[in-house]
Scaffold this motif. Structure first.
Motif, PDB file in Angstrom:
ATOM      1  N   LEU A 198       0.857  -1.177   0.000  1.00  0.00           N
ATOM      2  CA  LEU A 198       0.000   0.000   0.000  1.00  0.00           C
ATOM      3  C   LEU A 198       0.899   1.235   0.000  1.00  0.00           C
ATOM      4  O   LEU A 198       1.821   1.338   0.817  1.00  0.00           O
ATOM      5  CB  LEU A 198      -0.904   0.035   1.242  1.00  0.00           C
ATOM      6  N   ARG A 199       0.667   2.160  -0.931  1.00  0.00           N
ATOM      7  CA  ARG A 199       1.448   3.383  -0.952  1.00  0.00           C
ATOM      8  C   ARG A 199       0.992   4.291   0.174  1.00  0.00           C
ATOM      9  O   ARG A 199      -0.213   4.467   0.393  1.00  0.00           O
ATOM     10  CB  ARG A 199       1.324   4.075  -2.307  1.00  0.00           C
ATOM     11  N   VAL A 200       1.935   4.877   0.874  1.00  0.00           N
ATOM     12  CA  VAL A 200       1.627   5.671   2.052  1.00  0.00           C
ATOM     13  C   VAL A 200       0.838   6.920   1.693  1.00  0.00           C
ATOM     14  O   VAL A 200      -0.099   7.311   2.391  1.00  0.00           O
ATOM     15  CB  VAL A 200       2.926   6.046   2.797  1.00  0.00           C
ATOM     16  N   SER A 201       1.170   7.559   0.594  1.00  0.00           N
ATOM     17  CA  SER A 201       0.585   8.861   0.262  1.00  0.00           C
ATOM     18  C   SER A 201      -0.892   8.791  -0.071  1.00  0.00           C
ATOM     19  O   SER A 201      -1.658   9.692   0.276  1.00  0.00           O
ATOM     20  CB  SER A 201       1.338   9.488  -0.908  1.00  0.00           C
ATOM     21  N   ASP A 202      -1.332   7.714  -0.737  1.00  0.00           N
ATOM     22  CA  ASP A 202      -2.717   7.679  -1.213  1.00  0.00           C
ATOM     23  C   ASP A 202      -3.425   6.344  -0.994  1.00  0.00           C
ATOM     24  O   ASP A 202      -4.562   6.165  -1.443  1.00  0.00           O
ATOM     25  CB  ASP A 202      -2.778   8.039  -2.699  1.00  0.00           C
ATOM     26  N   GLY A 203      -2.788   5.376  -0.317  1.00  0.00           N
ATOM     27  CA  GLY A 203      -3.440   4.097  -0.081  1.00  0.00           C
ATOM     28  C   GLY A 203      -3.644   3.275  -1.332  1.00  0.00           C
ATOM     29  O   GLY A 203      -4.580   2.477  -1.412  1.00  0.00           O
ATOM     30  N   TYR A 204      -2.749   3.436  -2.309  1.00  0.00           N
ATOM     31  CA  TYR A 204      -2.852   2.682  -3.561  1.00  0.00           C
ATOM     32  C   TYR A 204      -2.332   1.263  -3.345  1.00  0.00           C
ATOM     33  O   TYR A 204      -1.193   1.069  -2.915  1.00  0.00           O
ATOM     34  CB  TYR A 204      -2.058   3.391  -4.649  1.00  0.00           C
ATOM     35  N   ALA A 205      -3.162   0.263  -3.636  1.00  0.00           N
ATOM     36  CA  ALA A 205      -2.842  -1.135  -3.365  1.00  0.00           C
ATOM     37  C   ALA A 205      -2.285  -1.824  -4.604  1.00  0.00           C
ATOM     38  O   ALA A 205      -2.790  -1.645  -5.711  1.00  0.00           O
ATOM     39  CB  ALA A 205      -4.090  -1.873  -2.878  1.00  0.00           C
ATOM     40  N   SER A 206      -1.242  -2.632  -4.388  1.00  0.00           N
ATOM     41  CA  SER A 206      -0.645  -3.417  -5.466  1.00  0.00           C
ATOM     42  C   SER A 206      -0.235  -4.779  -4.930  1.00  0.00           C
ATOM     43  O   SER A 206       0.120  -4.915  -3.755  1.00  0.00           O
ATOM     44  CB  SER A 206       0.582  -2.714  -6.049  1.00  0.00           C
TER      45      SER A 206
ATOM     46  N   SER B  14     -12.188   1.387   5.329  1.00  0.00           N
ATOM     47  CA  SER B  14     -11.440   2.118   4.306  1.00  0.00           C
ATOM     48  C   SER B  14     -11.943   1.783   2.907  1.00  0.00           C
ATOM     49  O   SER B  14     -12.029   2.656   2.042  1.00  0.00           O
ATOM     50  CB  SER B  14      -9.945   1.802   4.411  1.00  0.00           C
ATOM     51  N   VAL B  15     -12.264   0.512   2.676  1.00  0.00           N
ATOM     52  CA  VAL B  15     -12.792   0.118   1.366  1.00  0.00           C
ATOM     53  C   VAL B  15     -14.153   0.762   1.120  1.00  0.00           C
ATOM     54  O   VAL B  15     -14.389   1.374   0.068  1.00  0.00           O
ATOM     55  CB  VAL B  15     -12.899  -1.422   1.270  1.00  0.00           C
ATOM     56  N   LEU B  16     -15.047   0.642   2.067  1.00  0.00           N
ATOM     57  CA  LEU B  16     -16.401   1.157   1.879  1.00  0.00           C
ATOM     58  C   LEU B  16     -16.440   2.683   1.842  1.00  0.00           C
ATOM     59  O   LEU B  16     -17.317   3.274   1.211  1.00  0.00           O
ATOM     60  CB  LEU B  16     -17.309   0.625   2.985  1.00  0.00           C
ATOM     61  N   ASP B  17     -15.477   3.324   2.506  1.00  0.00           N
ATOM     62  CA  ASP B  17     -15.386   4.782   2.468  1.00  0.00           C
ATOM     63  C   ASP B  17     -14.532   5.276   1.312  1.00  0.00           C
ATOM     64  O   ASP B  17     -14.286   6.476   1.184  1.00  0.00           O
ATOM     65  CB  ASP B  17     -14.804   5.316   3.783  1.00  0.00           C
ATOM     66  N   ARG B  18     -14.036   4.350   0.503  1.00  0.00           N
ATOM     67  CA  ARG B  18     -13.238   4.664  -0.685  1.00  0.00           C
ATOM     68  C   ARG B  18     -11.969   5.431  -0.331  1.00  0.00           C
ATOM     69  O   ARG B  18     -11.599   6.406  -0.980  1.00  0.00           O
ATOM     70  CB  ARG B  18     -14.066   5.439  -1.719  1.00  0.00           C
TER      71      ARG B  18
END
Length: 349
Positions: free
Chosen positions: A173-181, A273-277
């Motif tokens: 997960l990227r710290v800045s924006d929560g981007y998952a890979s 976090s998922v449901l709140d986008r």
């Protein structure tokens, strides 16, 4: 012609009927066409099996045998309002112009009909079964193709490991924006190739070292089950450089077996976090499959997750790895001060 294959299940012999039809078509060197409404996930209908077979081909986990799958589905975030339905429904029905929009709208607005059924029937959306943690709409709306994980990005890692049957996953997960890979996912192959298969531990170990050399890793939480020695080595090598440390005996080990309460709370935080986008992803089909396989499991501390059953082939290990990465991100944001990677260079004035 196979009609309404979402109703073809084991209980009514639909699976055996399909196998017979496929065999007869093969003998005649011919083809068949299956048409259906959206299936109910978890029923193991012929329609569901066909969709999963197609997705395996797209993921590269199955040979492309000339399988064609065509589906026009409404956007996951489509609201069930008269204004939206009047716009969307004509596009979904295609040339089936005998379907009257106003009549269907009355059915959708009928409060005696479950919204999930209306979505499957009229919008052709694959809506999750009642005990699923997430619906496809919950997850698919988080896709952002404009985001890419870049070398040097500040990330946190989550790891969930298996040995033979369960999958092994390294998630970021990227710290800045929560981007998952997904940085690595190792799964037991289907069929004969899966006999005596074991997770290639050397490849997993290399993937972890590559992640630390490529990115600025601020934290890593790893479930220790079956991987104690590796996690101990990773912690010894990288633990001092991490901003947040796992609550276990070393900097990385996060034993999901020791505290049901901690695991439950971690899952609930990720679900929120998922449901709140609050997170995003690149549409990775493997991660999507594991996320949508997760089923609700209630306990004394709240709502956790699990597989359909202990022996289910529908794995959730990538979701578990994502949960651990998310927990590291939560801890980092709550109490961590990010560290800069040392370059070895000095400056003198």
């Amino acid at each position: 012609m196979l009609n309404e294959t979402h109703h073809w299940i084991e209980g009514n012999g639909g699976d055996r009927m399909y196998a017979t039809i496929d065999g007869n078509a093969t003998k005649k060197d011919s083809r068949y066409l299956a048409i259906t409404n959206a299936y109910l996930p978890g029923e193991d209908s012929v329609a569901e099996r066909m969709r999963e077979a197609f997705e395996k081909i797209l993921e590269g986990r199955a040979a492309d045998i000339g399988f064609m799958y065509d589906s026009v589905e409404a956007h996951p975030a489509t609201p069930l309002t008269p204004e939206e339905i009047r716009i969307v429904l004509p596009k979904i029905r295609g040339d089936a112009t005998w379907l009257r929009v106003e009549t269907i709208l009355q059915s959708i607005l009928d409060t005696t009909i479950a919204p999930s059924r209306s979505r499957r029937m009229w919008l052709n959306q694959i809506v999750a079964s009642e005990d699923a943690v997430y619906s496809p709409a919950d997850w698919d709306v988080l896709r952002d193709d404009a985001l890419v994980l870049q070398p040097g990005d500040e990330i946190v890692l989550g790891f969930d490991g298996g040995l033979r049957d369960d999958s092994t996953c390294l998630a970021a997960l990227r710290v800045s924006d929560g981007y998952a890979s997904i940085l690595g996912l190792w799964e037991k192959p289907d069929g004969p190739a899966g006999k005596d298969w074991e997770v290639p531990r050397a490849q997993v170990d290399s993937a972890v070292h590559e992640a630390f050399s490529t990115f600025n890793v601020q934290g890593m939480y790893a479930d220790v089950a079956l991987w104690e020695s590796y996690i101990s080595e990773w912690s010894a090598q990288y633990g001092e450089s991490l901003t947040v440390k796992a609550p276990g005996k070393d900097a990385i080990g996060w034993d999901m077996r020791t505290s049901l309460k901690a695991s439950t709370m971690a899952h609930e935080r990720l679900a929120r976090s998922v449901l709140d986008r609050k997170i995003a992803h690149d549409g990775d089909r493997r991660l999507r499959r594991h996320v949508l396989n997760a089923r609700r499991r209630s306990n004394n501390f709240g709502l956790s997750f699990g597989k359909e059953s202990r022996e289910s082939p529908r794995k959730v290990d990538a979701y578990a790895a994502l949960m651990l990465a998310h927990e590291a991100l939560v801890d980092l944001r709550a109490r961590g001060k990010r560290t800069r990677r040392r370059t070895g260079r000095g400056y003198f004035l």
